[in-house]
Write an enzyme that holds these catalytic residues in place. Structure first.
Site, PDB file in Angstrom:
ATOM      1  N   ILE A   1      32.411  42.296  56.830  1.00 15.10           N
ATOM      2  CA  ILE A   1      32.066  43.671  57.154  1.00 15.10           C
ATOM      3  C   ILE A   1      31.313  44.336  56.008  1.00 15.10           C
ATOM      4  CG2 ILE A   1      33.035  45.968  57.566  1.00 15.10           C
ATOM      5  CD1 ILE A   1      33.063  44.184  60.022  1.00 15.10           C
TER       6      ILE A   1
ATOM      7  N   SER B   1      37.952  62.444  56.415  1.00 22.49           N
ATOM      8  CA  SER B   1      37.106  62.722  55.246  1.00 22.49           C
ATOM      9  C   SER B   1      37.390  61.766  54.095  1.00 22.49           C
ATOM     10  CB  SER B   1      37.298  64.166  54.772  1.00 22.49           C
ATOM     11  OG  SER B   1      38.539  64.325  54.115  1.00 22.49           O
TER      12      SER B   1
ATOM     13  N   HIS C   1      21.969  58.755  23.458  1.00 22.96           N
ATOM     14  CA  HIS C   1      21.423  60.061  23.828  1.00 22.96           C
ATOM     15  C   HIS C   1      19.932  59.914  24.106  1.00 22.96           C
ATOM     16  CE1 HIS C   1      20.707  64.405  23.669  1.00 22.96           C
ATOM     17  NE2 HIS C   1      19.635  64.126  22.935  1.00 22.96           N
TER      18      HIS C   1
END
Length: 480
Positions: free
Chosen positions: A42, A196, A459
């Site tokens: 699936i 949900s 960063h």
């Protein structure tokens, strides 16, 4: 081919089954895998992979609609629903073929058909018992056929299917499961999503982005009930801004079918009811294990609430018989199935392996915004008796998030105040499904807040927020 003997036979070729087969072969065990429908199960054919392809199309469509926000122009933006579906099915088909290649590469025999346990150490393989389970793809060349096969170890990895609510049975026309929701012949104007959890929210997000009017009905008091309440609330607020409507602490009690539409009667906790009319209803109320017609009852295999009962190594109460993945119970996630299968087969092979720690299995929901988590939520940690330190860092404080145009989101970390142990991490925002693995690794290595604080994050990246959240838990955040 009838009568062939193996060291290991695995029933089901989903993520758990095929991964286990590969590891089994790597360990030198003579291995076969039985599949009745399509390689990859699936997840690969009707779940994880094709849904992500649909959601990617929706994401690109969303960016096209908001091109002006990035100094760009895109006019007459639209979509072809059939082409979106075709791309999704193509992605699935490409990977489906890859599983057959991996089986051949690792010298795993494929037995095509439906397996039944006839006695300990033996299965019979015949034609699939239901028309719906006829192979969706051509049978791979060189597969073995129907007959009887024996193995010292048999692993059940048959997965799960959509849960059906009596009186609200899917009909493929008005009431859909994820099967139909994944291949809409055309985009409906409106849908009601029942449930949900990850499946329901992902479809709600996809269809809303494609312009569909979406209402989600959830029995619990928050959407995505397994998530941290703070993260869930932030995701809900963002989705409501996109136009998704939510009815919480409610259930669909009845569905009336009309000409090209349904009318759902929704009953709320306080006893009130309302009727919602839409073109379609998607039933996303969970899944149940595929335990039927396997011969489990005849062998006395212990089951509980539609799943096979196992220990930490996948062993059932019947010697030589094991179960992994969805059929062995929650959390019903592909990566849990894969890891569970590896633990199972390595234990069979005599390796020194630890049982599964379910507290370290991450969960991801690929809606907009994405949600990802691992470990205990804040309420769970407190209920377990921990005195906690909680850190939070908003996407709005991160340069990369602002540059991406994705300033909505939150990283939340939960630590044991006494030891500094990372108990849980919870995220909502752009690409958090790719970030969560950092905290999963940290938990696996038993790192403390000090270890994470001394880790250098690059960063500018979204990952910097992970460190900032840790720092915030100890009143040391730099950028808020």
């Amino acid at each position: 081919m009838s009568g062939t003997a193996y060291d290991v036979i695995i029933i089901g070729s989903g993520p758990g089954g095929y991964t286990t087969a590969i590891r089994s072969a790597q360990l030198g065990l003579k291995t076969a895998i039985v599949e009745r429908e399509h390689m990859g199960g699936i997840c690969l054919n009707w779940g994880c992979i094709p849904t992500k392809a649909l959601l990617r199309s929706a994401e690109i469509y969303h960016f096209m609609q908001h091109a002006k926000d990035y100094g760009l122009s895109a006019e007459n933006v639209g979509f072809d629903a059939s082409a979106v579906v075709k791309r999704s099915r193509g992605v699935s088909g490409q990977l489906n073929g890859g599983i057959g290649y991996l089986m051949k590469k690792n010298k795993v025999d494929i037995i095509w058909g439906e397996a039944k346990l006839t006695k300990p150490g033996e299965i019979s393989v015949g034609a699939p018992s239901r028309e719906a389970y006829q192979p969706q793809h051509p049978e791979p060349k060189g597969v073995k056929g129907h007959g009887t096969y024996s193995a010292k170890h048999i692993i059940v990895a048959t997965g799960a299917r959509p849960r059906v609510i009596p009186g609200l049975e899917p009909d493929k026309e008005n009431i859909w499961t994820y099967f139909e929701a994944m291949v809409p012949p055309k985009m409906p104007k409106s849908i009601v999503v029942m449930g949900s959890g990850a499946i329901g929210i992902e479809f709600a997000s996809f269809y809303r982005t494609m312009g569909v009017d979406v209402t989600v009905v959830e029995m619990m008091s928050q959407i995505m009930p397994v998530e941290d309440p703070e993260i869930s609330a932030m995701a809900k607020k963002s989705m409501e801004k996109q136009g998704i409507k939510f009815v919480l602490e409610a259930k669909v009690s009845k569905v009336e079918k009309g000409q090209g539409e349904i009318t759902a009667t929704v009953e709320t906790k306080d006893g009130k009811s309302q009727k919602i009319t839409a073109e379609k209803l998607i039933s996303a109320v969970g899944v149940v294990g595929n335990i039927e017609k396997l011969g489990l009852e005849e062998l006395g295999v212990k089951t509980d609430r539609g799943c096979i009962v196992i220990d930490g190594y996948g062993r059932t109460n019947v010697p030589g018989l094991y179960a992994i993945g969805d059929v062995a119970g929650p959390p019903m996630l592909a990566h849990k199935a894969e890891h569970e299968g590896v633990i199972c087969i390595e234990n069979i092979a005599g390796l020194d392996v630890h049982p599964m720690d379910k507290d370290q299995i991450p969960g991801c929901t690929y809606c907009n915004p994405q949600v990802a988590s691992v470990g205990l939520t804040e309420p769970q940690a407190k209920d377990a008796g921990y005195k906690v330190r909680v850190g939070r860092f908003p996407f709005m404080g991160n340069g990369k998030a602002i540059a991406l145009g994705e300033p909505e989101g939150l990283i939340k970390t939960i630590f044991d105040d006494k030891t500094g142990q990372l108990l849980g991490a919870h995220m909502v925002g752009a690409e958090v499904t790719e970030l969560i693995q950092g905290f999963v690794v940290a938990m696996g290595l038993e790192t403390t807040e000090e270890d994470l604080m001394h880790t250098v994050f690059p960063h500018p990246t979204l990952s910097e927020m992970m460190k900032e959240s840790v720092l915030d838990a100890y009143d040391r955040a730099m950028n808020i």
